[in-house]
Every structure is written in structure tokens, then in C-alpha cells.
Design an enzyme around this catalytic site. Structure first.
Site, PDB file in Angstrom:
ATOM      1  N   ARG A 273       0.872  -1.177   0.154  1.00  0.00           N
ATOM      2  CA  ARG A 273      -0.063   0.093   0.208  1.00  0.00           C
ATOM      3  C   ARG A 273       1.013   1.267  -0.065  1.00  0.00           C
ATOM      4  NH1 ARG A 273      -4.603   0.531   4.252  1.00  0.00           N
ATOM      5  NH2 ARG A 273      -2.837   0.872   5.927  1.00  0.00           N
TER       6      ARG A 273
ATOM      7  N   SER B 100     -13.047  -3.679   0.092  1.00  0.00           N
ATOM      8  CA  SER B 100     -13.162  -3.037   1.458  1.00  0.00           C
ATOM      9  C   SER B 100     -14.585  -3.053   1.525  1.00  0.00           C
ATOM     10  CB  SER B 100     -12.474  -1.906   1.598  1.00  0.00           C
ATOM     11  OG  SER B 100     -11.006  -1.931   1.641  1.00  0.00           O
TER      12      SER B 100
ATOM     13  N   LYS C 207      -5.524   5.012   9.790  1.00  0.00           N
ATOM     14  CA  LYS C 207      -6.754   5.398   9.209  1.00  0.00           C
ATOM     15  C   LYS C 207      -7.643   5.969  10.134  1.00  0.00           C
ATOM     16  CE  LYS C 207      -7.404   2.991   4.684  1.00  0.00           C
ATOM     17  NZ  LYS C 207      -8.426   2.762   3.725  1.00  0.00           N
TER      18      LYS C 207
END
Length: 212
Positions: free
Chosen positions: A42, A111, A140
Site C-alpha cells: 500500500r 473493502s 486510518k
């Protein structure tokens, strides 16, 4: 490649925030040595060329340890480096569109946070779902925590594997027992640790306890 549920047991998601004594690639190799079963690369801030160069290097490592590589949000790079697949968020790319571009032989992860989204993603061709955030997470901060009951309902609503994500670490993983998940996705619980290899070994043992 076709996804096996065993691949979902300990799903590592990279984050270069904790690069320090060891390089990003050294940290990834330590996690592979520790027994992670799937790796998601990521990168939110690298330019295309840097991301591509890095993805090739990471792919060499995952091939060495025979662990599938998933690229986050960048289908083009996933295809270019020959990654096992791609993971997309609800706001990144519609699952059906991603599946068309990927073809049938690549892994597609999506997701989701609701039963409705989970069912739709499965219908559109998702191979697995990432569900969360299960706990408050520093990676996050805007992610809203969902209940174990909703996680369980999502697992029961679909036939594809579900991994829980968001703030998961050794101290809270056992609380996800009996939810129906096939594994856990971990970020800081792996890459923020001083001894990444040993942390992964402990996390893998705990994940097997709650998924077998």
C-alpha cells in the site's frame, strides 16, 4: 492464481511510517520470515515510477517466500508487475469494473462495511472482503469502528473469505473469535514492532486459534 482461505490467515498491509533502523524492504522480508500468508503493498504518496520500481522489488521478495502479493488501489501496477491481485476500496473503483480489467485469474479484494456492500462486492466478482475498522487505528484515523456483530453478519451473508482489519494487534485479536472471519489484516501490529519476525509468529498463532 486462485485464492485459498489459508492465504487469508495473516494478511500484512505495508506502511512505511515506521521505517527506521531497517529499510522498507528489510521490514517486509522480516514479516515474510515471520510467516505472513498474504502481503498487500500500500502506497498513497509515491509517484507512478517509484511505486512501480518498488513493486518489482517487493514482488521478488514475495516470490522468494511463495506469498501472494496484492497491490492496493493500483490495478495498472498490479498487472504490470504480475502481482497476484489488487485490493480496492468502495470509493476507489467499482468491483465489477476492476474484475473486467483484471480478468478471471487474478485475486480481487474489496473493502466493505455493510452487509449490502459485501453482497454486492461478491456479486461483482470479489474473491475476498476486507471489513473494518474493527478497532480505533492510527493508520486510518477517519475510519469508523464497526461492531463484531456486523462483522459476523457480513461473514454469514457471503461465501467468500472475510478478513477483519483496523487496529488489530496481539492484545485484541482473540476478541474476534467466533465471528466467521478467515483471517486478520494487520498494519502497525506488524510494521511498528521492533522485532517484526517474532511479532508475526505470535500473530499467526493467534489468528490460527480464532479461524480454525
Amino acid at each position: 492464481m486462485k485464492l485459498k482461505r489459508a492465504n487469508m490467515c495473516l494478511y500484512a498491509v505495508t506502511d512505511r511510517s515506521w521505517v527506521g533502523e531497517k529499510s522498507f524492504l528489510q521490514q517486509i522480508e522480516d514479516s515474510l520470515k515471520g510467516g505472513i500468508t498474504l502481503l498487500q503493498l500500500r502506497e498513497k504518496s509515491l509517484g507512478k515510477e517509484e511505486f512501480l520500481e518498488e513493486a518489482y522489488k517487493v514482488k521478488k521478495l514475495t516470490d522468494k517466500y511463495q506469498v501472494p502479493l496484492i497491490i492496493n488501489d493500483n490495478l495498472e501496477i498490479a498487472l504490470q508487475v504480475g502481482a497476484a491481485g489488487v485490493h480496492v476500496g468502495q470509493r476507489d473503483m467499482e468491483a465489477g469494473e476492476a474484475r473486467k480489467k483484471l480478468g478471471t485469474d487474478k485475486i480481487l479484494g474489496v473493502s466493505c462495511r455493510t452487509v449490502e456492500d459485501a453482497k454486492k462486492a461478491e456479486e461483482m466478482g470479489a474473491d475476498y472482503l476486507g471489513v473494518g475498522a474493527m478497532f480505533a487505528t492510527s493508520t486510518k484515523t477517519e475510519a469508523e469502528v464497526i461492531t463484531k456483530e456486523r462483522l459476523k453478519a457480513i461473514c454469514q451473508a457471503v461465501s467468500i473469505p472475510v478478513v477483519a482489519i483496523g487496529g488489530i494487534k496481539e492484545e485484541n485479536m482473540l476478541s474476534l473469535s467466533d465471528s466467521g472471519i478467515s483471517g486478520v489484516a494487520v498494519v502497525s501490529g506488524i510494521y511498528a514492532q521492533k522485532d517484526i519476525e517474532n511479532a508475526c509468529q505470535r500473530l499467526l498463532k493467534l489468528s490460527k486459534e480464532i479461524t480454525e
